[in-house]
Design a protein around this motif. Sequence first.
Motif, PDB file in Angstrom:
ATOM      1  N   ARG A 137      -3.181  14.061 -12.283  1.00 20.68           N
ATOM      2  CA  ARG A 137      -3.077  13.765 -13.719  1.00 20.68           C
ATOM      3  C   ARG A 137      -1.822  14.423 -14.290  1.00 20.68           C
ATOM      4  O   ARG A 137      -1.522  15.565 -13.989  1.00 20.68           O
ATOM      5  N   GLY A 138      -1.119  13.663 -15.118  1.00 16.50           N
ATOM      6  CA  GLY A 138       0.088  14.174 -15.769  1.00 16.50           C
ATOM      7  C   GLY A 138       1.299  14.280 -14.849  1.00 16.50           C
ATOM      8  O   GLY A 138       2.289  14.910 -15.204  1.00 16.50           O
ATOM      9  N   SER A 139       1.236  13.655 -13.672  1.00 18.10           N
ATOM     10  CA  SER A 139       2.358  13.746 -12.743  1.00 18.10           C
ATOM     11  C   SER A 139       2.760  12.360 -12.249  1.00 18.10           C
ATOM     12  O   SER A 139       2.190  11.350 -12.663  1.00 18.10           O
ATOM     13  N   ALA A 140       3.745  12.339 -11.370  1.00 23.11           N
ATOM     14  CA  ALA A 140       4.223  11.091 -10.789  1.00 23.11           C
ATOM     15  C   ALA A 140       4.608  11.334  -9.340  1.00 23.11           C
ATOM     16  O   ALA A 140       4.889  12.467  -8.943  1.00 23.11           O
ATOM     17  N   LYS A 141       4.603  10.271  -8.559  1.00 25.62           N
ATOM     18  CA  LYS A 141       5.012  10.346  -7.156  1.00 25.62           C
ATOM     19  C   LYS A 141       5.959   9.191  -6.876  1.00 25.62           C
ATOM     20  O   LYS A 141       5.701   8.053  -7.231  1.00 25.62           O
ATOM     21  N   LEU A 142       7.077   9.525  -6.226  1.00 26.35           N
ATOM     22  CA  LEU A 142       8.087   8.548  -5.860  1.00 26.35           C
ATOM     23  C   LEU A 142       7.844   8.089  -4.424  1.00 26.35           C
ATOM     24  O   LEU A 142       7.745   8.908  -3.516  1.00 26.35           O
ATOM     25  N   TYR A 143       7.718   6.792  -4.240  1.00 23.51           N
ATOM     26  CA  TYR A 143       7.549   6.199  -2.915  1.00 23.51           C
ATOM     27  C   TYR A 143       8.875   5.529  -2.561  1.00 23.51           C
ATOM     28  O   TYR A 143       9.087   4.343  -2.806  1.00 23.51           O
ATOM     29  N   ARG A 144       9.799   6.324  -1.994  1.00 24.58           N
ATOM     30  CA  ARG A 144      11.161   5.860  -1.713  1.00 24.58           C
ATOM     31  C   ARG A 144      11.194   4.636  -0.797  1.00 24.58           C
ATOM     32  O   ARG A 144      12.013   3.744  -0.981  1.00 24.58           O
ATOM     33  N   ASP A 145      10.340   4.615   0.213  1.00 25.60           N
ATOM     34  CA  ASP A 145      10.365   3.513   1.177  1.00 25.60           C
ATOM     35  C   ASP A 145      10.065   2.161   0.537  1.00 25.60           C
ATOM     36  O   ASP A 145      10.442   1.124   1.075  1.00 25.60           O
ATOM     37  N   HIS A 146       9.375   2.180  -0.598  1.00 25.28           N
ATOM     38  CA  HIS A 146       9.003   0.934  -1.267  1.00 25.28           C
ATOM     39  C   HIS A 146       9.703   0.753  -2.610  1.00 25.28           C
ATOM     40  O   HIS A 146       9.448  -0.229  -3.307  1.00 25.28           O
ATOM     41  N   ASN A 147      10.560   1.718  -3.004  1.00 27.99           N
ATOM     42  CA  ASN A 147      11.253   1.673  -4.299  1.00 27.99           C
ATOM     43  C   ASN A 147      10.268   1.528  -5.454  1.00 27.99           C
ATOM     44  O   ASN A 147      10.427   0.691  -6.345  1.00 27.99           O
ATOM     45  N   VAL A 148       9.240   2.391  -5.421  1.00 25.52           N
ATOM     46  CA  VAL A 148       8.188   2.377  -6.437  1.00 25.52           C
ATOM     47  C   VAL A 148       7.889   3.809  -6.857  1.00 25.52           C
ATOM     48  O   VAL A 148       7.910   4.723  -6.038  1.00 25.52           O
ATOM     49  N   VAL A 149       7.607   3.990  -8.141  1.00 26.56           N
ATOM     50  CA  VAL A 149       7.094   5.262  -8.638  1.00 26.56           C
ATOM     51  C   VAL A 149       5.740   4.981  -9.280  1.00 26.56           C
ATOM     52  O   VAL A 149       5.555   3.958  -9.932  1.00 26.56           O
ATOM     53  N   VAL A 150       4.797   5.893  -9.041  1.00 32.27           N
ATOM     54  CA  VAL A 150       3.467   5.773  -9.637  1.00 32.27           C
ATOM     55  C   VAL A 150       3.216   7.043 -10.435  1.00 32.27           C
ATOM     56  O   VAL A 150       3.461   8.151  -9.951  1.00 32.27           O
TER      57      VAL A 150
ATOM     58  N   GLU B 172       0.862  -1.179   0.000  1.00 32.93           N
ATOM     59  CA  GLU B 172       0.000   0.000   0.000  1.00 32.93           C
ATOM     60  C   GLU B 172       0.897   1.227   0.000  1.00 32.93           C
ATOM     61  O   GLU B 172       1.773   1.360   0.842  1.00 32.93           O
ATOM     62  N   LEU B 173       0.672   2.112  -0.966  1.00 35.24           N
ATOM     63  CA  LEU B 173       1.566   3.251  -1.150  1.00 35.24           C
ATOM     64  C   LEU B 173       1.021   4.546  -0.564  1.00 35.24           C
ATOM     65  O   LEU B 173       1.754   5.296   0.061  1.00 35.24           O
ATOM     66  N   GLY B 174      -0.224   4.843  -0.795  1.00 34.88           N
ATOM     67  CA  GLY B 174      -0.803   6.089  -0.319  1.00 34.88           C
ATOM     68  C   GLY B 174      -2.144   6.336  -0.971  1.00 34.88           C
ATOM     69  O   GLY B 174      -2.641   5.521  -1.747  1.00 34.88           O
ATOM     70  N   ALA B 175      -2.702   7.487  -0.649  1.00 36.33           N
ATOM     71  CA  ALA B 175      -4.019   7.838  -1.176  1.00 36.33           C
ATOM     72  C   ALA B 175      -3.956   8.076  -2.679  1.00 36.33           C
ATOM     73  O   ALA B 175      -2.979   8.630  -3.202  1.00 36.33           O
ATOM     74  N   GLU B 176      -4.996   7.655  -3.367  1.00 35.62           N
ATOM     75  CA  GLU B 176      -5.081   7.841  -4.816  1.00 35.62           C
ATOM     76  C   GLU B 176      -4.946   9.316  -5.189  1.00 35.62           C
ATOM     77  O   GLU B 176      -4.361   9.665  -6.211  1.00 35.62           O
ATOM     78  N   SER B 177      -5.434  10.187  -4.343  1.00 40.72           N
ATOM     79  CA  SER B 177      -5.398  11.626  -4.619  1.00 40.72           C
ATOM     80  C   SER B 177      -3.989  12.215  -4.590  1.00 40.72           C
ATOM     81  O   SER B 177      -3.781  13.346  -5.019  1.00 40.72           O
ATOM     82  N   GLU B 178      -2.996  11.461  -4.127  1.00 36.65           N
ATOM     83  CA  GLU B 178      -1.621  11.959  -4.064  1.00 36.65           C
ATOM     84  C   GLU B 178      -0.962  12.088  -5.437  1.00 36.65           C
ATOM     85  O   GLU B 178       0.045  12.769  -5.574  1.00 36.65           O
TER      86      GLU B 178
END
Length: 139
Positions: free
Chosen positions: A53-66, A44-50
């Motif tokens: 549109r047209g952007s990305a979010k880096l989740y460093r603790d999980h080594n994932v970008v969405v 689980e990474l975070g809220a969908e609202s984070e």
Amino acid sequence: MPGRPTASRRTVLRGVALTPVAGLGLTACAGAEDKPARPAGPVELGAESEVARGSAKLYRDHNVVVSRGEDGSLAAYSTICTHARCAINKLEGTKLICPCHGSEFDATNGKVLREPAVAPLMKLTVEVANGTIVARPDA
């Protein structure tokens, strides 16, 4: 009978001074084998609202970008660099930048933008469950 030339004191001291620096360089590239290229299971990474549109979010603790496309679709990728398996820790807009050797990737499609990496990032399955973004390895 001529012998081998002896090293001067300066040459020996220079070698001693540079040894820790060489060790740091090896340490920066070592240990990559024990970093998983993708999550072992759903995370689980975070809220969908984070992720707008047209952007990305880096989740460093999980080594994932969405990233979220203009059409609202989500895409997720592992942020373990395909060159030396370093954890990517920098996101500028939708461009991921690896701290080890400067490889760059597009967070929207995982493709390499700048070498030395040549292989794209590993794609992950992403979904929204109860308003939370969940990423997992492809089945």
